[in-house]
Motif scaffolding. Structure first.
Motif, PDB file in Angstrom:
ATOM      1  N   VAL A 107       0.762  -1.127  -0.106  1.00 60.25           N
ATOM      2  CA  VAL A 107       0.018  -0.087  -0.055  1.00 60.25           C
ATOM      3  C   VAL A 107       0.856   1.249   0.051  1.00 60.25           C
ATOM      4  CG1 VAL A 107      -1.716   1.226   1.259  1.00 60.25           C
ATOM      5  CG2 VAL A 107      -1.800  -1.233   1.185  1.00 60.25           C
ATOM      6  N   THR A 108       0.755   1.903  -1.177  1.00 63.79           N
ATOM      7  CA  THR A 108       1.416   3.390  -1.063  1.00 63.79           C
ATOM      8  C   THR A 108       0.563   4.416  -0.442  1.00 63.79           C
ATOM      9  OG1 THR A 108       0.759   4.146  -3.313  1.00 63.79           O
ATOM     10  CG2 THR A 108       2.796   2.529  -3.132  1.00 63.79           C
ATOM     11  N   GLY A 109       1.303   5.453   0.090  1.00 65.02           N
ATOM     12  CA  GLY A 109       0.251   6.425   1.074  1.00 65.02           C
ATOM     13  C   GLY A 109      -0.501   5.865   2.120  1.00 65.02           C
ATOM     14  N   ALA A 110       0.127   4.813   2.634  1.00 64.42           N
ATOM     15  CA  ALA A 110      -0.531   4.212   3.887  1.00 64.42           C
ATOM     16  C   ALA A 110      -0.723   4.877   5.058  1.00 64.42           C
ATOM     17  CB  ALA A 110       0.238   2.771   4.104  1.00 64.42           C
ATOM     18  N   SER A 111       0.055   5.960   5.030  1.00 63.62           N
ATOM     19  CA  SER A 111      -0.116   6.944   6.276  1.00 63.62           C
ATOM     20  C   SER A 111      -1.340   8.035   6.013  1.00 63.62           C
ATOM     21  CB  SER A 111       1.181   7.742   6.709  1.00 63.62           C
ATOM     22  OG  SER A 111       1.708   8.419   5.624  1.00 63.62           O
ATOM     23  N   SER A 119       6.762   4.159   7.923  1.00 61.91           N
ATOM     24  CA  SER A 119       6.253   3.453   6.816  1.00 61.91           C
ATOM     25  C   SER A 119       7.370   2.277   6.633  1.00 61.91           C
ATOM     26  CB  SER A 119       6.563   4.213   5.523  1.00 61.91           C
ATOM     27  OG  SER A 119       5.513   5.292   5.256  1.00 61.91           O
ATOM     28  N   GLY A 120       6.676   1.016   6.310  1.00 63.79           N
ATOM     29  CA  GLY A 120       7.638   0.027   6.217  1.00 63.79           C
ATOM     30  C   GLY A 120       8.813   0.239   5.290  1.00 63.79           C
ATOM     31  N   TRP A 121       8.564   0.968   4.209  1.00 67.79           N
ATOM     32  CA  TRP A 121       9.818   1.297   3.298  1.00 67.79           C
ATOM     33  C   TRP A 121       9.655   3.065   2.947  1.00 67.79           C
ATOM     34  CZ3 TRP A 121       7.997  -3.787   2.961  1.00 67.79           C
ATOM     35  CH2 TRP A 121       9.258  -4.636   2.871  1.00 67.79           C
ATOM     36  N   LYS A 122      10.676   3.478   3.514  1.00 64.68           N
ATOM     37  CA  LYS A 122      10.639   5.147   3.101  1.00 64.68           C
ATOM     38  C   LYS A 122      10.997   5.178   1.872  1.00 64.68           C
ATOM     39  CE  LYS A 122      12.387   9.456   5.104  1.00 64.68           C
ATOM     40  NZ  LYS A 122      13.106  10.179   5.902  1.00 64.68           N
ATOM     41  N   THR A 123      10.045   5.695   0.819  1.00 69.74           N
ATOM     42  CA  THR A 123      10.292   5.539  -0.301  1.00 69.74           C
ATOM     43  C   THR A 123       9.615   7.084  -0.961  1.00 69.74           C
ATOM     44  OG1 THR A 123       9.573   3.355  -0.562  1.00 69.74           O
ATOM     45  CG2 THR A 123       9.645   4.473  -2.632  1.00 69.74           C
ATOM     46  N   GLU A 124      10.329   7.403  -1.740  1.00 71.99           N
ATOM     47  CA  GLU A 124      10.070   8.683  -2.672  1.00 71.99           C
ATOM     48  C   GLU A 124       9.296   8.134  -3.753  1.00 71.99           C
ATOM     49  OE1 GLU A 124       8.717  11.575  -4.277  1.00 71.99           O
ATOM     50  OE2 GLU A 124       9.570  12.263  -2.474  1.00 71.99           O
ATOM     51  N   ILE A 125       8.268   8.401  -3.940  1.00 74.88           N
ATOM     52  CA  ILE A 125       7.389   7.829  -5.355  1.00 74.88           C
ATOM     53  C   ILE A 125       7.689   8.505  -6.455  1.00 74.88           C
ATOM     54  CG2 ILE A 125       5.352   9.422  -5.273  1.00 74.88           C
ATOM     55  CD1 ILE A 125       5.162   5.626  -5.741  1.00 74.88           C
ATOM     56  N   THR A 126       8.331   9.687  -6.438  1.00 78.18           N
ATOM     57  CA  THR A 126       8.713  10.213  -7.737  1.00 78.18           C
ATOM     58  C   THR A 126      10.489   9.670  -8.300  1.00 78.18           C
ATOM     59  OG1 THR A 126       9.971  11.981  -6.685  1.00 78.18           O
ATOM     60  CG2 THR A 126       7.711  12.559  -7.245  1.00 78.18           C
ATOM     61  N   ASP A 127      10.955   8.962  -7.327  1.00 75.19           N
ATOM     62  CA  ASP A 127      12.418   8.361  -7.522  1.00 75.19           C
ATOM     63  C   ASP A 127      12.095   7.172  -8.262  1.00 75.19           C
ATOM     64  OD1 ASP A 127      14.953   7.015  -7.129  1.00 75.19           O
ATOM     65  OD2 ASP A 127      15.398   8.691  -6.025  1.00 75.19           O
ATOM     66  N   ARG A 128      12.377   6.825  -9.451  1.00 74.37           N
ATOM     67  CA  ARG A 128      12.264   5.719 -10.071  1.00 74.37           C
ATOM     68  C   ARG A 128      13.289   4.568  -9.548  1.00 74.37           C
ATOM     69  NH1 ARG A 128      13.369   5.781 -16.350  1.00 74.37           N
ATOM     70  NH2 ARG A 128      15.629   6.111 -15.808  1.00 74.37           N
ATOM     71  N   GLY A 129      14.468   4.849  -9.283  1.00 75.67           N
ATOM     72  CA  GLY A 129      15.159   3.675  -8.698  1.00 75.67           C
ATOM     73  C   GLY A 129      14.818   3.256  -7.168  1.00 75.67           C
ATOM     74  N   GLN A 130      14.129   4.169  -6.375  1.00 78.22           N
ATOM     75  CA  GLN A 130      13.674   3.798  -5.123  1.00 78.22           C
ATOM     76  C   GLN A 130      12.579   3.070  -5.282  1.00 78.22           C
ATOM     77  OE1 GLN A 130      13.112   6.821  -2.049  1.00 78.22           O
ATOM     78  NE2 GLN A 130      14.833   7.802  -2.603  1.00 78.22           N
ATOM     79  N   VAL A 131      11.471   3.177  -6.097  1.00 75.31           N
ATOM     80  CA  VAL A 131      10.453   2.437  -6.366  1.00 75.31           C
ATOM     81  C   VAL A 131      10.692   1.249  -6.981  1.00 75.31           C
ATOM     82  CG1 VAL A 131       8.254   2.502  -7.995  1.00 75.31           C
ATOM     83  CG2 VAL A 131       8.942   4.705  -6.847  1.00 75.31           C
ATOM     84  N   ALA A 132      11.517   1.122  -7.828  1.00 80.23           N
ATOM     85  CA  ALA A 132      11.894  -0.222  -8.552  1.00 80.23           C
ATOM     86  C   ALA A 132      12.371  -1.010  -7.454  1.00 80.23           C
ATOM     87  CB  ALA A 132      12.942  -0.086  -9.451  1.00 80.23           C
ATOM     88  N   ASN A 133      13.426  -0.531  -6.449  1.00 83.76           N
ATOM     89  CA  ASN A 133      13.806  -1.362  -5.212  1.00 83.76           C
ATOM     90  C   ASN A 133      12.681  -1.862  -4.353  1.00 83.76           C
ATOM     91  OD1 ASN A 133      16.566  -1.268  -6.213  1.00 83.76           O
ATOM     92  ND2 ASN A 133      16.999   0.910  -4.828  1.00 83.76           N
ATOM     93  N   LEU A 154       1.185  11.884 -11.740  1.00 89.77           N
ATOM     94  CA  LEU A 154       1.627  10.953 -12.922  1.00 89.77           C
ATOM     95  C   LEU A 154       2.973  10.143 -12.851  1.00 89.77           C
ATOM     96  CD1 LEU A 154       0.929  10.375 -15.745  1.00 89.77           C
ATOM     97  CD2 LEU A 154       1.905  12.614 -16.380  1.00 89.77           C
ATOM     98  N   GLN A 155       3.934  10.897 -12.650  1.00 85.31           N
ATOM     99  CA  GLN A 155       5.236  10.337 -12.559  1.00 85.31           C
ATOM    100  C   GLN A 155       5.346   9.211 -11.582  1.00 85.31           C
ATOM    101  OE1 GLN A 155       7.760  10.905 -15.231  1.00 85.31           O
ATOM    102  NE2 GLN A 155       8.345   9.247 -14.144  1.00 85.31           N
ATOM    103  N   GLY A 156       4.741   9.592 -10.593  1.00 91.02           N
ATOM    104  CA  GLY A 156       5.009   8.376  -9.353  1.00 91.02           C
ATOM    105  C   GLY A 156       4.214   7.289  -9.823  1.00 91.02           C
ATOM    106  N   THR A 157       3.161   7.433 -10.419  1.00 93.42           N
ATOM    107  CA  THR A 157       2.165   6.405 -10.950  1.00 93.42           C
ATOM    108  C   THR A 157       2.992   5.483 -11.881  1.00 93.42           C
ATOM    109  OG1 THR A 157       0.045   7.346 -10.228  1.00 93.42           O
ATOM    110  CG2 THR A 157      -0.164   5.439 -11.701  1.00 93.42           C
TER     111      THR A 157
END
Length: 321
Positions: A9-13, A46-60, A94-97
């Motif tokens: 779940v993204t945006g879980a908080s 959050s379980g994983w601290k992730t910046e949704i606009t960062d493609r590398g973080q999202v891939a990981n 958009l980019q985060g999605t």
């Protein structure tokens, strides 16, 4: 042995995310499912601290989580925030999605991808509907920055479904409930009434446009649809499709206010605050919910009066503490 579910779940908080987590836990207890809920966001909680606009973080994130379903809630969700920070809204919404959808296709190709869009994407199509509940095949004609970012992401996810993304798109209409921020109309009214009831404010409530009609839902009904899409056996037939989440009828904002005042038992004056007016607005917006019922058996269950009472009570507790 029952299937193991790993729900990311993204945006879980956020407001909706917190209610979705409760619904998923309820489903786990009710059905005895093997269910793990993984959360991602910018918060340290959050379980994983992730910046949704960062493609590398999202891939990981997706590579490490190995989800069986992704519920994508992370967004600049308040239309006012999107209007003030349009670049950020486009980047996140958009980019985060895009980052998340492509990561799902690469690292979790069998995962269900549940995209939470918005009825704001319909925009001017509500004018064409002349007050009738709008269906999912209506054109996306957004009239706001927020609506445009959601419409663009909606189209993106729909296109990727043809490339193999196991996507289910939802377009929820106005939804509220305990815990929602005062950027939205129901908690904005409820907080003021709670302050008046507690003797912490003059018996005067500041409002914006009360003439518009909107289709209101309880957030607890909305998250039931997301949970069903993530866990239910019927969801496979919904891949590639889009569903309104709506009550099928519109209620005037004035009626919302009147009901809250009645519930609060307060004697108040009403004054229009120009700062709360958003300029030209759609007069009537309502959604047809037949597709969601046919696909998932989903329909709203919580009456509006109960929702408003719960929101008001929540604010009374907050103000008292």
């Amino acid at each position: 042995m029952p299937r193991e579910h790993r729900i990311l779940v993204t945006g879980a908080s956020g407001f909706v995310g917190s209610w979705l987590l409760r619904e998923l836990e309820s489903q786990r207890l009710k059905h005895g499912q093997r269910l793990s809920v993984l959360t991602a966001g910018q918060s340290d909680a959050s379980g994983w601290k992730t910046e949704i606009t960062d493609r590398g973080q999202v891939a990981n994130l997706v590579r490490e989580c190995r989800p069986t379903a992704i519920v994508h809630l992370a967004a600049i969700a308040a239309p006012g925030d999107a209007r003030k920070l349009p670049q950020r809204a486009w980047d996140v919404n958009l980019q985060g999605t895009m980052n998340l959808a492509y990561a799902a296709m690469e690292f979790a190709p069998e995962a269900r991808f549940i995209f939470v869009g918005s009825s704001e994407a319909y925009g001017a199509s509500f004018l064409d509907a002349a007050g009738e509940p709008i269906k999912e095949d209506a054109a996306l004609k957004p009239m706001s920055v927020y609506g445009a970012t959601k419409a663009a992401a909606d189209v993106l996810v729909g296109q990727l479904a043809y490339d193999g993304l196991k996507a289910i798109r939802f377009r929820p209409f106005n939804h509220t409930g305990p815990g929602q921020a005062v950027d939205y109309v129901v908690p904005a009214f409820a907080r003021q009434l709670a302050e008046i009831a507690a003797g912490k404010a003059e018996p005067r409530i500041s409002v914006g446009n009360l003439s518009a009609f909107r289709d209101f839902l309880d957030v607890r009904d909305v998250v039931r649809a997301y949970a069903e899409a993530a866990l239910g056996d019927r969801a496979c037939a919904a891949f590639g499709k889009v569903f309104n989440l709506s009550s099928g009828r519109s209620v005037q904002i004035q009626s919302i206010l009147d009901m809250l005042i009645e519930l609060s038992e307060a004697d108040v004056e009403i004054e229009v605050d120009p700062k709360r007016l958003r300029g030209p607005e759609i007069a009537i917006a309502a959604g047809d919910n037949k597709a969601a019922f046919d696909a998932f058996g989903w329909k709203p269950e919580i009456e509006l009066r109960q929702t408003l009472s719960d929101v008001l009570q929540d604010w009374k507790i907050r103000i008292a503490s």
